[in-house]
Design a protein around this motif. Structure first.
Motif, short mmCIF file in Angstrom:
data_model
loop_
_atom_site.label_atom_id
_atom_site.label_comp_id
_atom_site.label_asym_id
_atom_site.label_seq_id
_atom_site.Cartn_x
_atom_site.Cartn_y
_atom_site.Cartn_z
N VAL A 78 0.86 88.10 57.68
CA VAL A 78 -0.18 87.28 57.04
C VAL A 78 -1.07 88.25 56.27
CG1 VAL A 78 -2.13 85.74 57.46
CG2 VAL A 78 -0.12 85.59 58.92
N VAL A 97 -4.37 88.55 54.16
CA VAL A 97 -5.60 87.78 54.00
C VAL A 97 -6.52 88.51 53.04
CG1 VAL A 97 -7.58 86.79 55.23
CG2 VAL A 97 -5.39 87.03 56.40
N VAL A 116 -11.91 82.82 51.65
CA VAL A 116 -10.74 83.43 52.26
C VAL A 116 -9.48 82.81 51.66
CG1 VAL A 116 -9.46 83.76 54.40
CG2 VAL A 116 -11.95 83.90 54.42
N VAL A 117 -8.57 83.64 51.16
CA VAL A 117 -7.25 83.14 50.74
C VAL A 117 -6.20 83.97 51.45
CG1 VAL A 117 -7.91 82.21 48.49
CG2 VAL A 117 -7.36 84.63 48.71
N MET A 118 -5.04 83.39 51.62
CA MET A 118 -4.01 84.15 52.36
C MET A 118 -2.62 83.71 51.97
SD MET A 118 -4.70 82.46 56.09
CE MET A 118 -6.45 82.27 55.97
N VAL A 119 -1.65 84.58 52.21
CA VAL A 119 -0.24 84.20 52.04
C VAL A 119 0.50 84.60 53.31
CG1 VAL A 119 -0.15 84.39 49.54
CG2 VAL A 119 0.31 86.41 50.95
N GLN A 120 1.58 83.90 53.53
CA GLN A 120 2.38 84.13 54.72
C GLN A 120 3.70 84.72 54.27
OE1 GLN A 120 2.50 80.55 56.93
NE2 GLN A 120 3.19 81.52 58.81
N LYS A 156 -4.03 83.87 43.82
CA LYS A 156 -5.08 83.16 44.57
C LYS A 156 -6.42 83.88 44.45
CE LYS A 156 -2.27 80.80 48.04
NZ LYS A 156 -1.84 80.75 49.43
#
Lengths: 452, 599, 402
Positions: C94, C96, C108-112, C29
């Motif tokens: 999370v 970020v 802003v990109v993020m993964v959980q 990402k």
């Protein structure tokens, strides 16, 4: 100040453990629990849109009514009045629990469930089958299940202006806006509660509630967040939820021009949230730049909550005229008054004109918005309140972030703080706890002084 | 207006005027005395108030001094620069200390003038106090007036500043009491006195800026009446006194002494004006009481005067009234009326003369009656003699004829005897008839009343005489009837009424030996039934008309004079009356009026 | 249904978590935003991840980014600035990434990353004279546990079901399960007993319900609504493996959490009985001494002559065991410990007052049940472990080992 969300959670659960889990004796049946609360409910119907949302209202609703599904402590959906469910395409079928009775003695049927859901959500298409209800619509299974946990969707049997629920307590006496007496429901499907009855006094200020507690007239009260530190220093049994109440500045209308938008951003940048939290709130809650608290979203820190006066002045300098904003607040709440005064001072530092007012139609006001236990539910409700259309009401974390960003970009709302809901109980009240979404769980509470 | 009433009014007016004059004089004298004492009292009260005000200032200064010496404040000073954690713990400090020391304003400032804790504006922690420059100079000075900026308003207060110094870090304690209603109402003031505060916020007078501890709200709708005094003080900047009339009622008058209040800064700005009001209600009440007493005394005097003068007037006028009354009685026909004679004054002599006058009148009247009675008897005797003389003369002639025939013509005696005895019998019967008629008149029966229709009776009478009217032996008489058939019945004896009408008809017929017209008419006139019998006969003179109803009077050659007397007797027995209209040669009209209801 | 099962000292090894998939996802990402341009990268840990875990993830992320052709620079104003924060919410971690490219807004990109359920090993304490052995642990609530055959078969009573497990080689295998049918809802603070029976497998006692298993063949429960007294105290006739007899049974209030009366077979009623949560019995010459944990929190000591209210700071669970130690009968009683957990201690009553005869055995959480086992010389204590949230059943046995 850096406080990790998970540490928060751990700290608060430890606090809970200290209050709740002292297992020296078995729970005792009996006794009357006396509660005081701030909200003065004009109706007990959880779907009545004329009654403003508050933790007090949610607490009362949870005592009398049940939802089809609920969230457990780890934010997973678990069955309640619905035993199980299946999703197929645009349909969600929920199987209704057998042998559940309303307080008026009638059985819980799919028809009453469907009628209750239709009443609370006129736009929903709900069909009743012998043992199940099917909800059709343009929403995902997760979104719908999350919505079903909302107290507004509690299953209510409405009969000629009277409401009947399936919860652990039934209504004995109800004086609208002032007093509610509940009695234990012997045949509650979750088991008869330990308490015999609960007497709720409504419309009591924080101060009155504390006085009542000190005089021993009440067993459980709500506590203003800025009092939490002092009360816990006194060694009273206090318990707080996660920071769940959003305190924000809400504008009466959307920004009509980029200039106005810039001025609102300048206001957001001028408020020294940390000073407000540390001093006015005596360290309670968290300074917030986001709508959702970090423990709920995980990314809240991305939205800055810091003060940047030079940028605020720069934004203000771009505006040709400075409007004289009138800032409304709840004149009955001393904390709100302090907040309003401090924000007005902060805004003045950035060259903005902000006047506190008690007039009923201010340009912006300090709003206390109780969030839901679930991120999407919270955002959805707030978007509806602000009139911001959301493209999605459930989805990935990044979609949640996008939705939150969209609401903030509307300029209607400037988040200030996330506050926990805090409660103090007399030492005689045992086995109560505060749920993360700010309500008190009294299902298994019992009174030491009760006589069996 | 009676003599007595005139007398009464003159007496009462005299008393009233004298009482009113005295009351007014007393009022004027008391007013002067009170106004003087009022002025003295106001001056004393203003002095007392100023002492009280200074005492309050000293009290504030003392409290601030003691707060500055508190351990908490010393610790605050020792801590030096404050962190946000300190600010949090100090947030409520000023407020709670102010509450326990009963101060309305309390602020702790650090050496740079930044607010450490503020009771009146807790949200201002960390911000500098704008008045710090002048405040730091006023350290250890006596209490001063200052305008304190609050969130949405300004408030006037009595302040004092004391600094606590530990090492190099002073902490300034700025405390004060608000000059508000509570402050004003807590001042120890004598009754009838009050203090208003005018907060000098605007150039022009504004009722909003007036604090009245009594009214419970800012200003009153009539507060504008203070405008003149306030404006005068604003311009002159001196103490002044003025009277304010709140309403036309003098009890609402108030004397105001205005004291300008100046701030402590170098410009000594005019921050407010104290208005010490002294109500004139007590004075007005006293005035009212005097007026009330005057009215009461005057009223009582007037009532007494009326009573006394009516007694006096009564005494004076009673004999006069009696005389007037007796005179009225005499005028009404009671000639025997007499007046009691008391005293020998003019009134007594008048009464005596009156009595003698009436006695004389009465004697004259009796003589007149006597004369009339004699005349009537003479008339009766004349008539009786006349009536009886007529038949007696033939009787005498016949008897003499018999005697002569016996002597001179015994052979013809039998024949003469027969002729004479028949003549004798005829004359004797004529005498009997005369006597019978006189006897009847003396025996007029009492009427037996019943409801009768008079038109029917009149018709019956006409019916009875119909034959005679048309009899051949005499000139014809035309009979005309004009009867009101709708006439209600009257209470009457039908027989007597019949006789009366018959008599009138007979009388009319007698008056028309040469024929004529007989008209009988019945009609209603107001509350009476009227019977008219009119003839076209010879008529009567005015004198005849006056005497016609006298018994035994007749204008006819052979009448007894009793017919019309009987008619009048019947009519009067029925409560009615009879009259006659007649002119000689034009006939006569007899009118009988009978009431429908007899009383 | 069962989330985790631990049997008799079974330990689970610490696990290693593989973070590579989310690392790769986040790196992907970031690259989608920055392209292959040089970036300045910094990290921030806002979560409950340990320092070591955080470092592992940082290295993994760097590796993934490098693999995608990203170059790292420091203090280059032209480069995109990437700040990666490790945060978390209720359910997951999370991560970020805030990407600041020159001349544009921060993206802003993020993964959980779902947080694994924390599993920790059970504790076992070594008793001195009261021995505490873990019998069973599970996430679902345990009301009672009965050992049907030592080290072979165990029956577990849950609010709605009875499970029978056979243990082979230290691992349990479900042998049978039967549902408990009941028409009325259970009361709060549900209590229940499961007792091995002589002629059939087991009996189950729940408020207002009594169940008997079928005598043979498949495991079937026959339940009926009746208020049979629950067996409380047993006495073995001596010698291991021999049968025992019920010394006392008690009547349970069907809609509450307490007993209303005791019965000492055959048929003798004890009249003066307060409502009580639990009872202990010590037979004496021709008579018996009773201890009741009454519902008002006090401990009553009742003999033939008197009912004494003591000021003992005991909890509401107690029972008595017939052992070969000491005076022969010991009372086990719970007591609160300050941190909210409970402890159990053994007592004897030589005269009038109980005397402690063992050290206190601590439990990690509050004890929800303390029942004498059918053998009569040991007891089962159920406690909830606040760390794992699991219910744990322990056997408490008295060892005469001074």
């Amino acid at each position: 100040m850096k406080l990790f969300a998970w540490q928060w959670l751990a700290a608060s659960s430890l606090l809970l453990a200290a209050v709740v889990a002292s297992g020296e004796t078995r729970p005792r049946y009996g006794g009357t629990l006396r509660i005081e609360m701030r909200a003065a409910l004009s109706s007990l119907d959880p779907a009545d849109r004329n009654v403003p949302d508050s933790f007090g209202r949610r607490n009362v609703t949870a005592l009398i009514f049940d939802t089809l599904v609920t969230f457990d402590d780890t934010a997973h959906i678990k069955p309640a009045l619905a035993e199980s469910w299946q999703a197929a395409g645009q349909e969600l079928r929920l199987h209704i629990r057998h042998d559940v009775k309303f307080h008026d003695g009638t059985s819980l049927t799919a028809e009453t469930v469907a009628a209750s859901l239709r009443f609370a959500n006129p736009s929903w298409k709900v069909m009743a089958e012998p043992d199940s209800v099917t909800i059709q619509g343009d929403f995902s299974e997760e979104e719908l299940l999350a919505q079903l946990t909302l107290s507004r969707n509690a299953i209510v049997k409405r009969d000629a202006g009277k409401v009947s629920g399936t919860g652990p307590f039934h209504i004995v006496d109800w004086q609208s806006g002032s007093r509610l007496t509940l009695a234990a429901e012997d045949n509650c499907w979750r088991g008869r509660p330990f308490l015999d009855s609960i007497a709720v006094e409504m419309g009591k200020s924080y101060h009155d509630q504390m006085t009542s507690l000190q005089l021993g007239r009440v067993d459980l009260i709500e506590v203003s967040p800025e009092q939490v530190r002092r009360i816990s220093q006194e060694g009273r049994g206090i318990a707080s939820s996660m920071p769940i109440e959003l305190v924000a500045l809400v504008f009466a209308r959307e920004a009509l021009s980029p200039e106005e938008q810039a001025l609102r951003s300048a206001l957001a940048l001028s408020v020294d949230r940390t000073a407000i939290r540390d001093v006015l709130l005596q360290g309670a809650g968290e300074a917030a730049g986001s709508i959702l608290p970090i423990w709920m979203s995980g990314y809240g820190f991305v939205f800055s909550s810091g003060v940047d006066l030079s940028k605020a002045r720069q934004l203000r300098g771009q505006a040709a005229t400075i409007p004289n904003w009138r800032l409304g607040y709840d004149t009955g709440d001393p904390l709100d008054r302090l907040l309003a005064e401090r924000i007005a001072l902060n805004a003045h530092d950035a060259g903005l004109a902000l006047q506190t007012t008690s007039s009923p139609s201010p340009d912006l006001w300090i709003a206390h918005l109780p969030l839901e236990g679930d991120a999407w539910n919270s955002l959805g409700k707030l978007a509806d309140q602000m009139g911001v259309p959301l493209t999605k009401r459930h989805g990935s974390l990044e979609e949640l972030y996008a939705a939150e960003q969209a609401i903030l970009k509307s300029g209607r709302i400037i988040p200030l703080l996330h506050l926990p809901a805090s409660y103090v109980a007399s030492p005689g009240l045992r086995n109560w706890r505060v749920r993360s979404e700010g309500t008190v769980s009294l299902d298994d509470a019992w009174l030491e002084s009760a006589r069996q | 207006m009676t003599f007595r009433r005139k007398l009464l009014i003159v007496f009462a007016l005299t008393v009233f005027l004298s009482v009113a004059g005295v009351a007014l004089a007393v009022l004027a004298l008391t007013r002067n005395a009170f106004e003087k004492s009022e002025d003295e009292q106001t001056t004393a009260l203003v002095t007392q108030f100023q002492r009280e005000f200074e005492h309050r200032g000293g009290d504030v200064a003392q409290r601030v001094e003691r707060i500055a010496g508190l351990d908490l404040v010393l610790r605050m000073a020792a801590a030096g620069h404050t962190t946000s954690a300190d600010s949090a713990s100090y947030l409520d400090l000023a407020h709670s200390i102010a509450e326990s020391w009963q101060l309305d304003f309390l602020e702790f400032l650090d050496e740079d003038g930044k607010i450490i804790s503020s009771a009146q504006s807790p949200a201002k922690f960390g911000y500098p106090d704008p008045a710090f420059e002048s405040l730091s100079r006023l350290n250890q000075q006596p209490a001063f007036l200052k305008l304190e900026e609050l969130q949405d308003s300004n408030a006037l207060g009595l302040f004092a500043v004391r600094a606590t110094r530990v090492g190099d870090h002073p902490v300034y304690v700025v405390g004060g009491r608000r000059l508000d209603r509570n402050f004003l109402s807590a001042l120890d003031l004598p009754p009838g006195m009050r203090v208003l505060l005018y907060e000098n916020r605007t150039e022009r007078f504004s009722a909003e800026s007036l604090l009245d501890p009594g009214s419970g709200r800012n200003g009153t709708h009539s507060a504008d009446k203070l405008a003149a005094l306030v404006n005068a003080v604003q311009h002159s900047d001196k103490e002044m006194t003025g009277v304010v009339k709140w309403s036309p009622d003098p009890a609402d008058e108030e004397v105001f002494h205005a004291i300008p209040l100046r701030g402590a800064g170098q410009d000594r700005a005019l921050l407010g004006i104290l208005l010490i009001g002294n109500s004139r209600a007590a004075y007005a009440e006293l005035k009212q009481r005097i007026r009330d007493s005057a009215l009461l005394v005057g009223g009582a005097g007037i009532v007494l005067a009326i009573l006394l003068s009516s007694w006096a007037a009564g005494r004076v006028t009673r004999p006069v009234e009696r005389l007037a009354h007796a005179a009225q009685e005499v005028a009404g026909g009671n000639w025997s009326s007499q007046v009691e004679v008391s005293g020998r004054d003019e009134i007594g002599q008048l009464a005596d003369s009156f009595n003698r006058m009436t006695a004389e009148l009465l004697a004259q009247k009796e003589r007149l009656v006597q004369t009339e009675r004699v005349a009537a008897w003479r008339e009766l005797a004349r008539r009786l003699a006349h009536e009886l003389k007529n038949p007696l003369f033939p009787l005498q002639l016949t008897v003499e004829n018999l005697v002569r025939a016996r002597t001179h013509n015994p052979e013809q005696f039998e024949e003469v005897f027969r002729e004479s005895s028949s003549t004798l019998l005829a004359e004797i019967s004529n005498l009997k008839a005369i006597i019978q008629r006189f006897s009847e008149f003396s025996r007029m029966p009492q009427p037996q009343l019943q409801r009768v229709k008079i038109s029917e009776i009149v018709s019956a009478v006409v019916q009875l005489f119909q034959a005679q009217l048309k009899s051949s032996g005499r000139a014809a008489i035309t009979c005309k009837l004009d009867l009101d058939e709708s006439l209600e019945p009257v209470e009457a004896d039908p027989e007597l009424l019949h006789r009366a009408v018959s008599n009138l008809v007979l009388n009319a017929m007698d008056s028309m030996p040469n024929g004529g017209t007989l008209t009988l008419r019945t009609r209603r006139e107001e509350r009476k039934a009227v019977i008219e019998v009119a003839d076209t006969g010879s008529g009567m003179t005015r004198e005849e008309c006056e005497r016609i109803f006298t018994p035994y009077y007749t204008s006819k050659q052979h009448g007894t004079g009793l017919g019309l007397a009987i008619v009048q007797s019947v009519v009067s027995d029925h409560g009615g009356r009879i009259c006659v209209r007649s002119e000689p040669g034009r006939g006569s009209t007899f009118v009988i009026e009978l009431p429908f209801e007899r009383h | 249904m069962l989330i985790s099962v631990l049997v008799l000292g079974l330990a689970i090894a610490a696990h290693a978590v593989d973070w590579s998939a989310p690392e790769h996802e986040l790196a992907h990402k970031i690259v989608a935003l920055t392209g292959n341009a040089a970036i300045s990268l910094s990290f921030e840990n806002r979560s409950s991840l340990g320092r070591r875990d955080a470092e592992i993830i940082q290295n993994g992320l760097r590796g993934s980014l490098v693999a995608m052709g990203v170059q790292f620079v420091q203090n280059d104003p032209a480069a995109a600035k990437v700040v990666i924060s490790f945060s978390e919410n209720v359910t997951s971690y999370v991560w970020v990434a805030q990407v600041q490219k020159t001349g544009s807004d921060t993206a802003v990109v993020m993964v959980q990353v779902p947080r694994a359920a924390s599993i920790r090993s059970a504790r076992e304490s070594v008793p001195i004279n009261l021995r505490k052995v873990l019998l069973w642990s599970q996430a679902e609530q345990i009301l009672d546990v009965a050992v049907l055959e030592e080290n072979v078969r165990v029956a577990v009573l849950s609010p709605e079901k009875v499970f029978v497990y056979r243990i082979r080689g230290g691992n349990p295998a479900l042998e049978g399960a039967a549902e408990i049918s009941h028409s009325t809802p259970w009361p709060r603070d549900l209590r229940g007993r499961i007792v091995p029976a002589g002629d059939h497998m087991l009996d189950v006692y729940l408020p207002g319900i009594a169940c008997h298993s079928s005598a043979g063949g498949a495991f079937i429960l026959n339940c009926r609504e009746e208020n049979d007294p629950w067996p409380l105290i047993f006495a073995s006739s001596g010698g291991a493996g021999t049968s025992s007899q019920v010394m006392a049974q008690a009547f349970f209030e069907a809609s509450r959490n307490f007993f209303t009366g005791v019965e000492t077979p055959p048929g003798g009623w004890l009249k003066i009985v307060p409502q009580f949560y639990s009872a202990a019995l010590i037979p004496r010459d021709g008579d018996a001494l009773w201890l009741f944990a009454s519902v008002n929190g006090s401990i009553h000591i009742v003999d033939g002559a008197a009912d004494r209210v003591t000021n003992l700071k005991w909890g509401s669970d107690l029972t008595s065991l017939r052992t070969s130690c000491g005076a022969g009968w010991q009372v086990l009683a719970t007591s609160p410990v300050e941190d909210g957990s409970d402890s159990v201690r053994a007592y004897e009553v030589p005269e009038r007052d109980p005397v402690a005869v063992s050290a206190a055995v601590d439990f990690s959480g509050p004890i929800s049940a303390l029942w004498a086992e059918a053998k009569g010389d040991s007891a089962v204590a159920i406690a909830r472990n606040p760390e794992t949230g699991n219910y744990e059943a322990f056997r408490l046995a008295v060892a005469c080992g001074q």
